[in-house]
Design a protein around this motif. Sequence first.
Motif, short mmCIF file in Angstrom:
data_model
loop_
_atom_site.label_atom_id
_atom_site.label_comp_id
_atom_site.label_asym_id
_atom_site.label_seq_id
_atom_site.Cartn_x
_atom_site.Cartn_y
_atom_site.Cartn_z
N UNK A 120 -8.77 102.89 0.73
CA UNK A 120 -8.50 104.12 1.58
C UNK A 120 -8.62 105.42 0.73
N UNK A 121 -8.28 105.23 -0.62
CA UNK A 121 -8.37 106.16 -1.63
C UNK A 121 -9.65 106.66 -1.88
N UNK A 122 -10.82 105.62 -1.97
CA UNK A 122 -12.05 105.88 -2.02
C UNK A 122 -12.61 106.49 -0.85
N UNK A 123 -12.43 106.18 0.13
CA UNK A 123 -12.95 106.55 1.39
C UNK A 123 -12.56 108.13 1.62
N UNK A 124 -11.49 108.46 1.28
CA UNK A 124 -10.94 110.00 1.20
C UNK A 124 -11.65 110.78 0.14
N UNK A 125 -11.65 110.17 -0.93
CA UNK A 125 -12.60 110.88 -1.98
C UNK A 125 -13.90 110.98 -1.79
N UNK A 126 -14.72 110.23 -1.19
CA UNK A 126 -15.97 110.27 -0.77
C UNK A 126 -16.21 111.43 0.40
N UNK A 127 -15.35 111.20 1.29
CA UNK A 127 -15.48 112.24 2.46
C UNK A 127 -15.20 113.75 1.89
N UNK A 128 -14.34 113.99 0.93
CA UNK A 128 -14.06 115.38 0.21
C UNK A 128 -15.13 115.63 -0.45
N UNK A 129 -15.62 114.75 -1.11
CA UNK A 129 -16.93 115.13 -2.00
C UNK A 129 -18.45 115.47 -1.37
N UNK A 130 -18.39 114.50 -0.13
CA UNK A 130 -19.59 114.68 0.52
C UNK A 130 -19.62 116.00 1.29
N UNK A 131 -18.44 116.75 1.95
CA UNK A 131 -18.55 117.80 2.54
C UNK A 131 -18.83 119.02 1.31
N UNK A 132 -18.15 118.72 0.44
CA UNK A 132 -18.47 119.75 -0.85
C UNK A 132 -19.74 119.77 -1.33
N UNK A 224 -5.86 112.18 -5.70
CA UNK A 224 -5.79 113.27 -6.43
C UNK A 224 -4.97 112.86 -7.73
N UNK A 225 -4.06 112.37 -7.52
CA UNK A 225 -2.80 111.74 -8.52
C UNK A 225 -2.87 110.26 -8.44
N UNK A 226 -3.26 109.36 -7.68
CA UNK A 226 -3.23 108.02 -7.62
C UNK A 226 -2.07 107.21 -7.64
N UNK A 227 -0.89 107.91 -6.96
CA UNK A 227 0.29 107.28 -7.35
C UNK A 227 0.38 105.90 -6.62
#
Length: 256
Positions: A120-132, A224-227
């Motif tokens: 889930x963390x990776x999928x969100x990270x990928x979406x964030x960076x892809x739009x950027x 972002x913080x990976x808590x």
Amino acid sequence: MKRFGCICLAALALSISTANSFGAEATLEWENGAGCRFKTRFDPAKYEKEKFKNTINVIFVDGFYEPFSPLIALGSGPHGRLTSNTAEFQRQCESTKDRIANLPVIELPGMEIYRKLSLEELEDWCKFNTVETRAASGDPAALREYTPSAAKCSRYIDALEGKTDIRTVWREAIDTQCRITGDLETCKANVVSGEKDQNTEEAIKRDVLVDGWQACSISYVKGAERREVFSARAAVEKIFRHRFKVRSYRCSDEVD
């Protein structure tokens, strides 16, 4: 992001232990990025060696994956433009997701929760960076697709789309970042000097994208913080240490 390190495969020794009356034991040694060494033993008849090594890696070393970012750069020349590697980044995302989903590890309570949170963390990270990266390639409207920060950070998107004065937004974004560095005057002087560069307009777009939108949006990213992931990882590590005796050695950066 801090790199945790890698399993020292050369240290993996199938050491036969006669102390185990139920069969031979294998000894596995590894080192993390902090230079700390560890060792444990396991029964290869009960635990497949590759699965055990993978388990060590996701608990003590790299986790299920190491965060990675796309390349956003300012092209060279008098009309240099922002460039990005969107397609390559997306391929890396997909291959990493597949590896996480299918990585064989030994069964431990909480391991699949840890895997799920990592995905889930990776999928969100990928979406964030892809739009950027899409924004860097000339599609700033793509930034609105990252909905967690869309409303809060819309002023940067508006500027990149030409709906508001981008230089005003740029100066505000740079001022904020310069205050973070602690050397406000020097930072601002460098920025003013940079305005004279031949790629000024594209450089301003890059700054608004990175120092503006990215800095504004990053707190909304799951990783972002990976808590959550680190908490799940710690829980699995505790169970692993309860089941297997892990011996810790002195870290290389420790001093007397």
